[in-house]
Design a protein around this motif. Structure first.
Motif, PDB file in Angstrom:
ATOM      1  N   ALA A 164       0.792  -1.246  -0.104  1.00  0.00           N
ATOM      2  CA  ALA A 164       0.076  -0.048  -0.078  1.00  0.00           C
ATOM      3  C   ALA A 164       0.709   1.222  -0.195  1.00  0.00           C
ATOM      4  CB  ALA A 164      -0.847  -0.145   1.232  1.00  0.00           C
ATOM      5  N   VAL A 165       0.513   2.290  -0.939  1.00  0.00           N
ATOM      6  CA  VAL A 165       1.225   3.429  -0.892  1.00  0.00           C
ATOM      7  C   VAL A 165       0.384   4.870  -0.607  1.00  0.00           C
ATOM      8  CG1 VAL A 165       3.176   2.352  -2.363  1.00  0.00           C
ATOM      9  CG2 VAL A 165       0.998   3.550  -3.471  1.00  0.00           C
ATOM     10  N   MET A 166      -0.613   4.890  -0.773  1.00  0.00           N
ATOM     11  CA  MET A 166      -1.564   5.980  -0.546  1.00  0.00           C
ATOM     12  C   MET A 166      -3.093   5.667  -0.257  1.00  0.00           C
ATOM     13  SD  MET A 166      -1.963   8.917  -3.496  1.00  0.00           S
ATOM     14  CE  MET A 166      -3.508   8.067  -4.264  1.00  0.00           C
ATOM     15  N   HIS A 167      -3.644   6.438   0.758  1.00  0.00           N
ATOM     16  CA  HIS A 167      -4.748   6.196   1.062  1.00  0.00           C
ATOM     17  C   HIS A 167      -5.562   7.554   0.863  1.00  0.00           C
ATOM     18  CE1 HIS A 167      -2.182   3.871   3.904  1.00  0.00           C
ATOM     19  NE2 HIS A 167      -3.176   2.915   3.655  1.00  0.00           N
ATOM     20  N   ASP A 168      -6.800   7.607   0.701  1.00  0.00           N
ATOM     21  CA  ASP A 168      -7.766   8.783   0.374  1.00  0.00           C
ATOM     22  C   ASP A 168      -9.105   8.139   1.022  1.00  0.00           C
ATOM     23  OD1 ASP A 168      -8.689  11.001  -0.447  1.00  0.00           O
ATOM     24  OD2 ASP A 168      -7.994  10.816  -2.542  1.00  0.00           O
ATOM     25  N   ARG A 169     -10.108   9.106   0.946  1.00  0.00           N
ATOM     26  CA  ARG A 169     -11.524   8.927   1.351  1.00  0.00           C
ATOM     27  C   ARG A 169     -12.545   9.245   0.466  1.00  0.00           C
ATOM     28  NH1 ARG A 169     -11.114  11.608   6.772  1.00  0.00           N
ATOM     29  NH2 ARG A 169      -9.199  13.071   6.215  1.00  0.00           N
ATOM     30  N   PHE A 170     -13.447   8.801   0.412  1.00  0.00           N
ATOM     31  CA  PHE A 170     -14.581   9.324  -0.673  1.00  0.00           C
ATOM     32  C   PHE A 170     -15.380  10.273  -0.308  1.00  0.00           C
ATOM     33  CE2 PHE A 170     -13.362   4.973  -2.118  1.00  0.00           C
ATOM     34  CZ  PHE A 170     -13.565   5.166  -3.267  1.00  0.00           C
ATOM     35  N   VAL A 171     -15.845  11.168  -1.071  1.00  0.00           N
ATOM     36  CA  VAL A 171     -16.745  12.275  -0.767  1.00  0.00           C
ATOM     37  C   VAL A 171     -17.688  12.307  -2.048  1.00  0.00           C
ATOM     38  CG1 VAL A 171     -14.905  13.511   0.451  1.00  0.00           C
ATOM     39  CG2 VAL A 171     -15.328  14.103  -2.143  1.00  0.00           C
ATOM     40  N   CYS A 172     -18.799  12.820  -1.973  1.00  0.00           N
ATOM     41  CA  CYS A 172     -19.591  13.396  -2.828  1.00  0.00           C
ATOM     42  C   CYS A 172     -19.365  14.725  -3.674  1.00  0.00           C
ATOM     43  CB  CYS A 172     -21.106  13.449  -2.115  1.00  0.00           C
ATOM     44  SG  CYS A 172     -21.572  11.724  -1.318  1.00  0.00           S
ATOM     45  N   LEU A 173     -19.797  14.758  -4.964  1.00  0.00           N
ATOM     46  CA  LEU A 173     -19.711  15.904  -5.551  1.00  0.00           C
ATOM     47  C   LEU A 173     -20.950  16.169  -6.207  1.00  0.00           C
ATOM     48  CD1 LEU A 173     -16.349  15.781  -7.934  1.00  0.00           C
ATOM     49  CD2 LEU A 173     -16.843  17.319  -6.035  1.00  0.00           C
ATOM     50  N   LEU A 239     -27.210  15.347 -10.814  1.00  0.00           N
ATOM     51  CA  LEU A 239     -26.202  14.012 -10.740  1.00  0.00           C
ATOM     52  C   LEU A 239     -25.334  14.125  -9.380  1.00  0.00           C
ATOM     53  CD1 LEU A 239     -24.872  13.581 -14.273  1.00  0.00           C
ATOM     54  CD2 LEU A 239     -26.628  11.850 -13.222  1.00  0.00           C
ATOM     55  N   VAL A 240     -25.028  13.059  -8.886  1.00  0.00           N
ATOM     56  CA  VAL A 240     -24.161  13.102  -7.783  1.00  0.00           C
ATOM     57  C   VAL A 240     -23.031  12.029  -8.411  1.00  0.00           C
ATOM     58  CG1 VAL A 240     -25.655  11.224  -6.368  1.00  0.00           C
ATOM     59  CG2 VAL A 240     -23.703  12.643  -5.271  1.00  0.00           C
ATOM     60  N   ALA A 241     -21.784  12.480  -7.546  1.00  0.00           N
ATOM     61  CA  ALA A 241     -20.740  11.414  -7.929  1.00  0.00           C
ATOM     62  C   ALA A 241     -19.983  11.212  -6.706  1.00  0.00           C
ATOM     63  CB  ALA A 241     -19.831  11.975  -9.081  1.00  0.00           C
ATOM     64  N   VAL A 242     -19.672  10.117  -6.606  1.00  0.00           N
ATOM     65  CA  VAL A 242     -18.867   9.570  -5.339  1.00  0.00           C
ATOM     66  C   VAL A 242     -17.461   9.556  -5.719  1.00  0.00           C
ATOM     67  CG1 VAL A 242     -18.617   8.219  -3.244  1.00  0.00           C
ATOM     68  CG2 VAL A 242     -20.812   8.620  -4.187  1.00  0.00           C
ATOM     69  N   VAL A 243     -16.600  10.243  -5.170  1.00  0.00           N
ATOM     70  CA  VAL A 243     -15.091  10.244  -5.657  1.00  0.00           C
ATOM     71  C   VAL A 243     -14.064  10.211  -4.742  1.00  0.00           C
ATOM     72  CG1 VAL A 243     -16.060  11.182  -8.057  1.00  0.00           C
ATOM     73  CG2 VAL A 243     -15.144  12.592  -6.046  1.00  0.00           C
ATOM     74  N   THR A 262     -19.814  12.238   2.874  1.00  0.00           N
ATOM     75  CA  THR A 262     -20.572  11.338   2.528  1.00  0.00           C
ATOM     76  C   THR A 262     -21.554  11.140   3.793  1.00  0.00           C
ATOM     77  OG1 THR A 262     -18.959   9.557   3.455  1.00  0.00           O
ATOM     78  CG2 THR A 262     -19.206   9.836   1.058  1.00  0.00           C
ATOM     79  N   PRO A 263     -22.973  10.754   3.665  1.00  0.00           N
ATOM     80  CA  PRO A 263     -23.696  10.496   4.568  1.00  0.00           C
ATOM     81  C   PRO A 263     -23.517   9.232   5.336  1.00  0.00           C
ATOM     82  CG  PRO A 263     -24.819  10.281   2.616  1.00  0.00           C
ATOM     83  CD  PRO A 263     -23.493  10.697   2.309  1.00  0.00           C
ATOM     84  N   PHE A 264     -22.322   8.737   5.210  1.00  0.00           N
ATOM     85  CA  PHE A 264     -22.093   7.595   6.227  1.00  0.00           C
ATOM     86  C   PHE A 264     -20.637   7.667   6.532  1.00  0.00           C
ATOM     87  CE2 PHE A 264     -22.026   6.462   1.569  1.00  0.00           C
ATOM     88  CZ  PHE A 264     -20.709   6.668   1.345  1.00  0.00           C
ATOM     89  N   PRO A 265     -20.081   6.886   7.565  1.00  0.00           N
ATOM     90  CA  PRO A 265     -18.837   7.090   7.978  1.00  0.00           C
ATOM     91  C   PRO A 265     -17.677   6.731   6.950  1.00  0.00           C
ATOM     92  CG  PRO A 265     -19.802   5.441   9.496  1.00  0.00           C
ATOM     93  CD  PRO A 265     -20.872   5.712   8.311  1.00  0.00           C
ATOM     94  N   ASP A 266     -16.457   7.422   7.098  1.00  0.00           N
ATOM     95  CA  ASP A 266     -15.397   7.541   6.150  1.00  0.00           C
ATOM     96  C   ASP A 266     -15.080   6.407   5.611  1.00  0.00           C
ATOM     97  OD1 ASP A 266     -15.065  10.247   5.913  1.00  0.00           O
ATOM     98  OD2 ASP A 266     -13.409  10.434   7.516  1.00  0.00           O
ATOM     99  N   VAL A 267     -15.113   6.256   4.188  1.00  0.00           N
ATOM    100  CA  VAL A 267     -14.705   4.930   3.632  1.00  0.00           C
ATOM    101  C   VAL A 267     -13.321   5.054   2.969  1.00  0.00           C
ATOM    102  CG1 VAL A 267     -15.331   3.234   2.065  1.00  0.00           C
ATOM    103  CG2 VAL A 267     -17.031   4.276   3.268  1.00  0.00           C
TER     104      VAL A 267
END
Length: 330
Positions: A164-173, A239-243, A262-267
């Protein structure tokens, strides 16, 4: 004429002369005297029966033959250096090695810039060819052999070694005027009812899996082969995009979109580098992996990394639905 009859050091002098178009500058570049470089030029002129460099006013220009020679000499020396660099030692500051790296458009957007800055400081002569992910070819050893590294989301169970080299989390656009926005937020009901713009990556993303766990199947109205187009699709639409958040922040204020939690815990999204076993001990490849590792560490948010580790531990107990774990690198 066979190679045994030629002093191959003349190729190094030839490249310097043709690139610098100046005997003195070529000598400085190779740490040799002007007289020695003039002697090399004389030998090269006799060998090719051509002037190679001709004076035009106060400068020198390449002859037509020299123009044709330059790319051939550059390529030949590059290949020779690659062969000779496969030893126990690797000097990135002097290397002109060429690497091939596969990554998604998302990783190219957020990772390549800091990687190139690191390369400019440590290895200005090194070249990296970036290639897009080709769905359907990621899980074969043959494809992995063709590239030095593949940086892809955790979940592509390639047969090589990985880390593993990089982590990110999802948000909505969403569009800033989207009527579903209340105090800058969306609800789970909104995600269930809104049309989605999604990236077709061939597997469910961790955010997709989280929605599935919550009993929500996104109503995908438009799909794209990458993440980078999605910010431009939500503008002026419902539209909504989860990115990934790092990508979303790059486009916020540029595309007509706003970043919404996101309306749920960080993924977390975990990007891993994969490589073939036959490259594992190569000094140049070790250096490349260490450079990618350092760049990734400089980007990682400790909080996101902790969440990612917790999710990975949880996934280990649900292997039938989880992305497979990474193979530890020694």
């Amino acid at each position: 004429m066979g190679l045994g009859a030629i002093d191959l050091n003349l190729l190094v002098a030839l490249e310097a002369l043709l690139e610098e178009k100046n005997v003195t500058h070529a000598g400085v570049r190779l740490s040799t005297s002007q007289s020695a470089m003039s002697g090399s030029l004389a030998r090269l002129r006799r060998h090719f029966n051509d002037e190679l460099l001709v004076r035009v006013g106060r400068e020198y220009e390449l002859t037509p033959l020299a123009e044709r020679l330059l790319p051939v000499v550059q390529s030949s020396l590059h290949k020779a250096e690659e062969a000779l660099s496969l030893t126990r030692h690797f000097d990135p500051s002097r290397s002109r090695q060429r690497f091939s790296v596969v990554m998604s458009d998302y990783v190219m957007t957020v990772f390549v810039e800091p990687l190139l800055r690191a390369l400019a400081q440590e290895a200005p002569g090194i070249r990296i060819d970036f290639h897009p992910i080709v769905i359907g070819q990621l899980e074969t050893e043959t494809h992995l052999r063709c590239h030095d590294l593949m940086i892809v989301p955790l979940g592509y169970q390639l047969p090589g070694v990985s880390e593993a080299v990089m982590h990110d989390r999802f948000v909505c656009l969403v569009d800033p005027d989207n009527p579903r926005l209340v105090d800058g937020r969306l609800s789970l009901r909104d995600l269930a009812e809104m049309p989605h713009a999604a990236c077709a990556v061939g597997k469910l993303t961790p955010a997709d899996r989280q929605l599935e766990t919550l009993g929500i199947t996104p109503r995908v109205q438009v799909s794209t082969p990458g993440f980078n187009v999605l910010p431009f699709l939500v503008g002026g639409t419902d539209l909504v995009a989860v990115v990934p958040e790092r990508l979303a922040r790059r486009y916020e204020g540029f595309a007509r979109c706003v970043v919404v939690p996101t309306p749920f815990p960080d993924v977390p999204l975990v990007e891993a580098m994969y490589w073939h076993h036959n490259r594992h001990a190569d000094p140049a490849h070790r250096w490349l992996r260490e450079t990618v590792r350092r760049v990734g560490a400089s980007l990682n948010d400790p909080v996101v990394r902790e969440i990612a580790d917790e999710i990975a531990d949880a996934d280990a107990t649900h292997a039938d639905r989880a992305f497979p774990e990474l193979t530890p690198a020694s």
